[in-house]
Design a protein around this motif. Structure first.
Motif: not given
Length: 432
Positions: A30-59
């Motif tokens: 749906f996000n891509n549909l809302l962009l419209g076909t003229n905007n499909f090839n716009l260049s974007f940059r995304f970061d992948l990260y996390f907010r909290k370590n698992p198991f109550g640990g620190e790494y």
């Protein structure tokens, strides 16, 4: 065992271990549909990260990169998948969208990533994905899926290794308790990456070159009634220089001595004869590789039969990795080291370079379709990298109880840039 190896038949990177059917969520379509076909090839940059370590640990141990690369290198949407999408979306969707899906691949996608097996921390970008917005939005769900579970299992395995110490042999026997065949394969792979030594999973051993180790089954124990059923009682020494003609009688003799031992204080009670027979028979068959299963009847009663072996079964807990359009400028991560081998902290900085020379680079560059890229190492080398990374961490960061938080700072230029964004973009509340 080589990671992301090139297939000799077609010159392409092998596909993912588990090819996913339309590996995305409906709302990204749906996000891509809302962009419209003229905007499909716009260049974007995304970061992948996390907010909290698992198991109550620190790494956290970063894992799953190889599977992400295999997915992206082979990313295509088949005609039957497009037909299914078309039948699922509103009929008002324009045909140009489906035509775009037919020709979609990741030839214009670039990946900048922290190396697999590295120890990572919250809010530090693990992976940067650049390319046409319509493509990278569809990659969000599969990348999160492949990295979340892999990093979770590798981290848990590393925590078990830290508690057990380096001298202990850790075996992964979790296939029958895993979340389906895919979960079982992944758990075996990433347990090995996180520090386990071997697996009972034959398929994982074949796919990834992980050493195989196993024990006997409960059914094997139940198939015996008493040691009298054992006919071949001859046991040779490891080098074959001498032999015990009646190993069964020897085992019974030592069992009686254990029960009478004053040092042990009479802690041993009745022994199940079928279990004693099974252990003895197994030891006769595999004299140099004896690994017995203790819990067919009663663990406390069977400790007197052999030196017990502890098996670890992985516990699953949530690790939330997110994928966002985060910075209008590229952010790199680097690791500061003390004069010795220990890590002092991580320092995200702007990609333009505002770090001192004592910082250790943690990221690699990957691209596809003929572009230059850094080759991914085999699983065994990733495991060695992970172990080396953990050796660089202070033990108080790794400990299970009350671990010391690891320091993640930002460079001066990145701090000024974040502050500039905050001043210009943060909404100003109205005074009542």
């Amino acid at each position: 065992m080589a990671a992301a190896k090139v297939n000799e038949r077609n010159g392409c990177i092998d596909g993912p271990t588990n090819p996913m059917f339309v590996p995305t969520d409906e709302y990204t379509l749906f996000n891509n549909l809302l962009l419209g076909t003229n905007n499909f090839n716009l260049s974007f940059r995304f970061d992948l990260y996390f907010r909290k370590n698992p198991f109550g640990g620190e790494y956290t141990v970063f894992a799953g990169l190889e599977e992400c690369i295999k997915l992206i290198a082979n990313f295509r949407i088949a005609e039957d998948e497009i037909a299914f999408i078309q039948a699922s979306l509103p009929p008002s969707c324009e045909d140009g969208f489906y035509n775009y899906l037919r020709g979609m691949d990741c030839s214009n996608v670039e990946i900048h990533s922290i190396s697999e097996g590295y120890v990572v921390f919250p809010n530090v970008p693990l992976m940067r994905v650049e390319g046409p917005i319509a493509v990278v939005q569809l990659l969000e769900t599969p990348l999160l899926n492949l990295i979340n579970y892999a990093s979770l299992v590798a981290t848990n395995a590393a925590r078990h290794r830290f508690v057990a110490g380096k001298s202990k042999l850790l075996l992964e026997f979790g296939l029958r308790r895993a979340q389906g065949p895919d979960g079982g394969i992944g758990a075996s792979k990433y347990s090995y990456m996180g520090g386990f030594d071997a697996t009972s999973n034959v398929a994982a051993g074949k796919l990834f070159g992980i050493p195989l180790r196993g024990t006997h089954s409960h059914a094997f124990v139940n198939s015996f009634m008493s040691p009298d059923e054992i006919t071949d009682k001859l046991l040779y020494s490891y080098d074959g220089s001498h032999a015990c003609k009646d190993f069964v009688s020897l085992a019974r003799t030592w069992l009686r001595k254990l029960k009478r031992s004053l040092v042990l204080g009479g802690i041993f009670g009745e022994t199940n004869q079928s279990e004693l027979a099974a252990f003895t028979s197994y030891a006769l068959a595999f004299p140099s590789n004896f690994l017995a299963l203790v819990d067919t009847y009663d663990v406390s009663q069977n400790f007197d039969l052999f030196t017990s072996v502890v098996l670890f079964h992985l516990l699953i807990e949530d690790l939330e990795v997110v994928f966002q359009l985060q910075w209008p400028k590229m952010v790199n991560a680097a690791r500061a080291l003390w004069a010795g081998p220990e890590a002092a902290g991580d320092l995200p900085s702007l990609a333009t370079g505002d770090c001192n020379g004592f910082l250790q680079k943690t990221s690699i560059f990957l691209a596809f379709k003929g572009k230059a890229r850094e080759e991914l190492p085999p699983l065994k080398l990733i495991r060695e990298r992970c172990i080396k990374q953990l050796d660089q961490m202070r033990t108080d960061h790794l400990r299970r109880l009350n671990p010391t938080p690891y320091k993640v700072s930002v460079s001066a230029k990145l701090y000024d840039f974040i502050h500039f964004l905050w001043l210009n973009e943060a909404p100003i509340g109205e005074l009542q």
